[in-house]
Design a protein around this motif. Structure first.
Motif, PDB file in Angstrom:
ATOM      1  N   MET A  11      32.202 -12.159 -10.209  1.00 37.84           N
ATOM      2  CA  MET A  11      31.848 -11.664 -11.518  1.00 37.84           C
ATOM      3  C   MET A  11      30.522 -12.220 -12.015  1.00 37.84           C
ATOM      4  O   MET A  11      29.909 -11.645 -12.863  1.00 37.84           O
ATOM      5  CB  MET A  11      32.935 -12.002 -12.533  1.00 37.84           C
ATOM      6  N   ALA A  12      30.080 -13.336 -11.518  1.00 39.75           N
ATOM      7  CA  ALA A  12      28.836 -13.942 -11.987  1.00 39.75           C
ATOM      8  C   ALA A  12      27.629 -13.059 -11.704  1.00 39.75           C
ATOM      9  O   ALA A  12      26.585 -13.231 -12.312  1.00 39.75           O
ATOM     10  CB  ALA A  12      28.646 -15.311 -11.365  1.00 39.75           C
ATOM     11  N   VAL A  13      27.754 -12.085 -10.830  1.00 37.92           N
ATOM     12  CA  VAL A  13      26.654 -11.181 -10.517  1.00 37.92           C
ATOM     13  C   VAL A  13      26.254 -10.380 -11.754  1.00 37.92           C
ATOM     14  O   VAL A  13      25.094 -10.047 -11.935  1.00 37.92           O
ATOM     15  CB  VAL A  13      27.057 -10.234  -9.377  1.00 37.92           C
ATOM     16  N   TYR A  14      27.196 -10.079 -12.639  1.00 35.76           N
ATOM     17  CA  TYR A  14      26.927  -9.247 -13.800  1.00 35.76           C
ATOM     18  C   TYR A  14      26.368 -10.019 -14.992  1.00 35.76           C
ATOM     19  O   TYR A  14      25.961  -9.420 -15.957  1.00 35.76           O
ATOM     20  CB  TYR A  14      28.200  -8.511 -14.223  1.00 35.76           C
ATOM     21  N   VAL A  15      26.347 -11.303 -14.955  1.00 34.02           N
ATOM     22  CA  VAL A  15      25.880 -12.117 -16.074  1.00 34.02           C
ATOM     23  C   VAL A  15      24.466 -11.746 -16.505  1.00 34.02           C
ATOM     24  O   VAL A  15      24.207 -11.578 -17.686  1.00 34.02           O
ATOM     25  CB  VAL A  15      26.016 -13.619 -15.759  1.00 34.02           C
ATOM     26  N   PRO A  16      23.482 -11.595 -15.588  1.00 32.48           N
ATOM     27  CA  PRO A  16      22.144 -11.217 -16.042  1.00 32.48           C
ATOM     28  C   PRO A  16      22.107  -9.870 -16.762  1.00 32.48           C
ATOM     29  O   PRO A  16      21.350  -9.694 -17.709  1.00 32.48           O
ATOM     30  CB  PRO A  16      21.330 -11.157 -14.750  1.00 32.48           C
ATOM     31  N   ILE A  17      22.932  -8.934 -16.353  1.00 30.65           N
ATOM     32  CA  ILE A  17      22.975  -7.633 -17.019  1.00 30.65           C
ATOM     33  C   ILE A  17      23.519  -7.785 -18.434  1.00 30.65           C
ATOM     34  O   ILE A  17      22.965  -7.245 -19.382  1.00 30.65           O
ATOM     35  CB  ILE A  17      23.822  -6.634 -16.199  1.00 30.65           C
ATOM     36  N   VAL A  18      24.596  -8.524 -18.582  1.00 28.83           N
ATOM     37  CA  VAL A  18      25.187  -8.740 -19.904  1.00 28.83           C
ATOM     38  C   VAL A  18      24.207  -9.470 -20.800  1.00 28.83           C
ATOM     39  O   VAL A  18      24.020  -9.105 -21.965  1.00 28.83           O
ATOM     40  CB  VAL A  18      26.514  -9.515 -19.795  1.00 28.83           C
ATOM     41  N   ASP A  19      23.551 -10.488 -20.278  1.00 30.70           N
ATOM     42  CA  ASP A  19      22.557 -11.225 -21.065  1.00 30.70           C
ATOM     43  C   ASP A  19      21.431 -10.303 -21.526  1.00 30.70           C
ATOM     44  O   ASP A  19      20.969 -10.396 -22.668  1.00 30.70           O
ATOM     45  CB  ASP A  19      21.983 -12.390 -20.260  1.00 30.70           C
ATOM     46  N   ALA A  20      20.992  -9.389 -20.665  1.00 33.95           N
ATOM     47  CA  ALA A  20      19.927  -8.455 -21.029  1.00 33.95           C
ATOM     48  C   ALA A  20      20.379  -7.496 -22.130  1.00 33.95           C
ATOM     49  O   ALA A  20      19.632  -7.214 -23.068  1.00 33.95           O
ATOM     50  CB  ALA A  20      19.474  -7.683 -19.800  1.00 33.95           C
ATOM     51  N   VAL A  21      21.613  -6.999 -22.028  1.00 40.32           N
ATOM     52  CA  VAL A  21      22.137  -6.091 -23.048  1.00 40.32           C
ATOM     53  C   VAL A  21      22.269  -6.816 -24.382  1.00 40.32           C
ATOM     54  O   VAL A  21      21.828  -6.309 -25.425  1.00 40.32           O
ATOM     55  CB  VAL A  21      23.495  -5.492 -22.612  1.00 40.32           C
ATOM     56  N   LEU A  22      22.864  -7.989 -24.374  1.00 40.94           N
ATOM     57  CA  LEU A  22      23.018  -8.748 -25.615  1.00 40.94           C
ATOM     58  C   LEU A  22      21.665  -9.141 -26.200  1.00 40.94           C
ATOM     59  O   LEU A  22      21.484  -9.137 -27.421  1.00 40.94           O
ATOM     60  CB  LEU A  22      23.881  -9.990 -25.384  1.00 40.94           C
ATOM     61  N   GLY A  23      20.698  -9.452 -25.360  1.00 38.86           N
ATOM     62  CA  GLY A  23      19.374  -9.801 -25.832  1.00 38.86           C
ATOM     63  C   GLY A  23      18.629  -8.623 -26.447  1.00 38.86           C
ATOM     64  O   GLY A  23      17.742  -8.803 -27.274  1.00 38.86           O
ATOM     65  N   ALA A  24      18.986  -7.406 -26.052  1.00 41.65           N
ATOM     66  CA  ALA A  24      18.323  -6.209 -26.575  1.00 41.65           C
ATOM     67  C   ALA A  24      18.869  -5.774 -27.929  1.00 41.65           C
ATOM     68  O   ALA A  24      18.237  -4.986 -28.626  1.00 41.65           O
ATOM     69  CB  ALA A  24      18.468  -5.062 -25.573  1.00 41.65           C
ATOM     70  N   LEU A  25      20.031  -6.281 -28.320  1.00 41.15           N
ATOM     71  CA  LEU A  25      20.604  -5.911 -29.617  1.00 41.15           C
ATOM     72  C   LEU A  25      19.801  -6.540 -30.741  1.00 41.15           C
ATOM     73  O   LEU A  25      19.439  -7.715 -30.671  1.00 41.15           O
ATOM     74  CB  LEU A  25      22.058  -6.378 -29.705  1.00 41.15           C
ATOM     75  N   PRO A  26      19.535  -5.796 -31.813  1.00 41.71           N
ATOM     76  CA  PRO A  26      18.813  -6.387 -32.937  1.00 41.71           C
ATOM     77  C   PRO A  26      19.665  -7.446 -33.630  1.00 41.71           C
ATOM     78  O   PRO A  26      20.895  -7.371 -33.627  1.00 41.71           O
ATOM     79  CB  PRO A  26      18.552  -5.200 -33.872  1.00 41.71           C
ATOM     80  N   SER A  27      19.032  -8.439 -34.223  1.00 39.82           N
ATOM     81  CA  SER A  27      19.783  -9.524 -34.867  1.00 39.82           C
ATOM     82  C   SER A  27      20.635  -9.008 -36.017  1.00 39.82           C
ATOM     83  O   SER A  27      21.671  -9.591 -36.337  1.00 39.82           O
ATOM     84  CB  SER A  27      18.836 -10.620 -35.357  1.00 39.82           C
ATOM     85  N   SER A  28      20.246  -7.899 -36.643  1.00 44.29           N
ATOM     86  CA  SER A  28      21.041  -7.350 -37.749  1.00 44.29           C
ATOM     87  C   SER A  28      22.392  -6.829 -37.279  1.00 44.29           C
ATOM     88  O   SER A  28      23.307  -6.655 -38.080  1.00 44.29           O
ATOM     89  CB  SER A  28      20.274  -6.224 -38.441  1.00 44.29           C
ATOM     90  N   TRP A  29      22.531  -6.584 -35.958  1.00 41.51           N
ATOM     91  CA  TRP A  29      23.799  -6.102 -35.423  1.00 41.51           C
ATOM     92  C   TRP A  29      24.888  -7.139 -35.602  1.00 41.51           C
ATOM     93  O   TRP A  29      26.057  -6.807 -35.726  1.00 41.51           O
ATOM     94  CB  TRP A  29      23.615  -5.765 -33.946  1.00 41.51           C
ATOM     95  N   TRP A  30      24.524  -8.416 -35.655  1.00 46.05           N
ATOM     96  CA  TRP A  30      25.486  -9.511 -35.733  1.00 46.05           C
ATOM     97  C   TRP A  30      25.803  -9.913 -37.166  1.00 46.05           C
ATOM     98  O   TRP A  30      26.625 -10.773 -37.406  1.00 46.05           O
ATOM     99  CB  TRP A  30      24.964 -10.732 -34.977  1.00 46.05           C
ATOM    100  N   THR A  31      25.153  -9.344 -38.162  1.00 46.60           N
ATOM    101  CA  THR A  31      25.345  -9.765 -39.554  1.00 46.60           C
ATOM    102  C   THR A  31      26.387  -8.899 -40.241  1.00 46.60           C
ATOM    103  O   THR A  31      26.668  -7.773 -39.828  1.00 46.60           O
ATOM    104  CB  THR A  31      24.030  -9.692 -40.344  1.00 46.60           C
ATOM    105  N   ASP A  32      26.930  -9.401 -41.328  1.00 50.45           N
ATOM    106  CA  ASP A  32      27.897  -8.663 -42.137  1.00 50.45           C
ATOM    107  C   ASP A  32      27.116  -7.788 -43.103  1.00 50.45           C
ATOM    108  O   ASP A  32      26.783  -8.193 -44.208  1.00 50.45           O
ATOM    109  CB  ASP A  32      28.811  -9.642 -42.879  1.00 50.45           C
ATOM    110  N   ASP A  33      26.798  -6.595 -42.680  1.00 56.43           N
ATOM    111  CA  ASP A  33      25.960  -5.675 -43.443  1.00 56.43           C
ATOM    112  C   ASP A  33      26.826  -4.811 -44.356  1.00 56.43           C
ATOM    113  O   ASP A  33      27.734  -4.132 -43.887  1.00 56.43           O
ATOM    114  CB  ASP A  33      25.186  -4.795 -42.454  1.00 56.43           C
ATOM    115  N   PRO A  34      26.553  -4.790 -45.675  1.00 54.41           N
ATOM    116  CA  PRO A  34      27.371  -3.972 -46.576  1.00 54.41           C
ATOM    117  C   PRO A  34      27.213  -2.470 -46.329  1.00 54.41           C
ATOM    118  O   PRO A  34      28.039  -1.689 -46.779  1.00 54.41           O
ATOM    119  CB  PRO A  34      26.883  -4.355 -47.965  1.00 54.41           C
TER     120      PRO A  34
END
Length: 60
Positions: A1-24
């Motif tokens: 499963m460790a083979v997919y870690v770079p892909i997951v890191d790239a996807v999470l890194g591409a998300l804007p920081s506002s995606w993680w906030t509690d937006d009204p």
């Protein structure tokens, strides 16, 4: 499963920081992958609802 870690890191890194906030402006997530559900269902966080009805698309 460790083979997919770079892909997951790239996807999470591409998300804007506002995606993680509690937006009204964000209401709820709806999951509609179904072929038999109908009626009103609550969203994932119960902050909204959706009405589901079958919709068939003819084959091309």
């Amino acid at each position: 499963m460790a083979v997919y870690v770079p892909i997951v890191d790239a996807v999470l890194g591409a998300l804007p920081s506002s995606w993680w906030t509690d937006d009204p402006d964000y209401v709820d997530s709806g999951y509609t992958l179904s072929t038999t559900s109908t009626g009103r269902v609550n969203g994932a966080a119960a902050n909204g609802w959706l009405d589901l009805a079958p919709y068939w698309v003819e084959q091309l």
